[in-house]
Motif scaffolding. Structure first.
Motif, PDB file in Angstrom:
ATOM      1  N   GLN A  26     104.719 111.114  82.462  1.00 16.61           N
ATOM      2  CA  GLN A  26     105.660 112.210  82.637  1.00 16.61           C
ATOM      3  C   GLN A  26     107.100 111.780  82.395  1.00 16.61           C
ATOM      4  N   GLU A 160      98.734 115.264  86.482  1.00 19.33           N
ATOM      5  CA  GLU A 160      99.972 115.030  87.236  1.00 19.33           C
ATOM      6  C   GLU A 160      99.912 115.575  88.658  1.00 19.33           C
ATOM      7  N   TYR A 176     101.903 121.640  93.719  1.00 18.98           N
ATOM      8  CA  TYR A 176     102.757 120.964  92.746  1.00 18.98           C
ATOM      9  C   TYR A 176     104.002 121.807  92.456  1.00 18.98           C
ATOM     10  N   THR A 177     103.804 123.103  92.292  1.00 20.91           N
ATOM     11  CA  THR A 177     104.921 123.993  91.976  1.00 20.91           C
ATOM     12  C   THR A 177     105.929 124.034  93.118  1.00 20.91           C
ATOM     13  N   ARG A 179     106.475 121.722  95.322  1.00 22.03           N
ATOM     14  CA  ARG A 179     107.113 120.403  95.467  1.00 22.03           C
ATOM     15  C   ARG A 179     108.135 120.130  94.374  1.00 22.03           C
ATOM     16  N   HIS A 180     107.819 120.531  93.141  1.00 21.98           N
ATOM     17  CA  HIS A 180     108.668 120.170  92.004  1.00 21.98           C
ATOM     18  C   HIS A 180     109.515 121.323  91.474  1.00 21.98           C
TER      19      HIS A 180
END
Length: 248
Positions: A26, A160, A176-177, A179-180
């Motif tokens: 990444q 990822e 994931y969304t 968190r990032h």
């Protein structure tokens, strides 16, 4: 055994090096994919019974073009098929030997290439075995078909999203969304699908125009390859399955 030449290269040092490079997928994709491209070309050269010099090699799902140099350096006539225009141009690499098309509908003549391979693509399509059928179709008699893909139940199945995929693909994508602050590149159900070793082996054993000549875990050292023979265990421990077929 067709995989014996590659088995000599499947060392613990190689496994550790590739795992280290995976950490840069990444953050530094040029670094990661360049290392993976060289390893892939080395693997294909070892698994194909003839020299790659002058061979027509088809890469289905070649992405932004990192693999081209690794194959042309070995004298291969390299061609890639990639469906995603954004992915094709992501690295700014000149695409002189790239066709935009779906792997399930290759715009190529039957039996036109010496080697057809797909590296870490099957888990990103909802019709992986239709794509696999096309790889077999476009390969000449006596040619080599190589399909390598990441197993869903292995530790890298979520890409990822890490190990959170064990709690469900949609849930992992939501976490994931949050968190990032962005969606994962590999979105479950859209560009990432659960795929098993058993499904691949079942396809390979029933395909009418090719023979399965080898199956092994791509990134593990040679001493760990026997895990591929153990149903259930291989889905987790193998992490990535390579299937090698010879076209009839």
């Amino acid at each position: 055994m067709p995989a014996s030449a590659f088995a000599r290269l499947a060392t613990w040092h190689r496994a550790r090096r590739l795992l280290h490079e995976f950490g840069y997928e990444q953050s530094e994709p040029d670094r990661f994919y360049s290392a993976l491209a060289e390893d892939t070309a080395q693997m294909v050269a070892a698994l194909h019974p003839e020299p790659l010099d002058g061979a027509a090699v088809l890469d289905v799902g070649g992405g932004p073009g990192f693999f081209a140099d690794a194959f042309t350096a070995r004298g291969a006539d390299y061609l890639t098929v990639e469906p995603d225009a954004g992915e094709m141009h992501a690295a700014g690499i000149d695409h002189r030997t790239c066709i935009r098309a779906q792997g399930q509908y290759l715009p190529l003549a039957t039996g036109c290439v010496d080697v057809a391979y797909s590296s870490n693509v099957a888990e990103h399509t909802a019709q992986p075995w239709e794509m696999a059928d096309e790889l077999v179709r476009v390969t000449r008699r006596g040619g080599t078909v190589i399909i390598s893909y990441t197993l869903w139940w292995g530790p890298f199945g979520g890409h990822e999203m890490g190990l959170t995929h064990y709690l469900g693909g949609h849930r992992a994508a939501r976490w994931y969304t949050r968190r990032h602050g962005r969606l994962p590149k590999n979105l479950y159900g859209v560009s990432l699908f659960p795929i098993t070793a058993q499904a691949g082996l079942d396809w390979a054993r029933r395909v009418p125009d090719a023979d399965l000549v080898a199956a092994f875990p791509r990134y593990l050292p040679r001493w760990a390859w026997p895990v591929i023979r153990i149903p259930g265990v291989r889905e987790v421990a193998a992490t990535n399955l390579v299937m090698v077929l010879r076209r009839r």
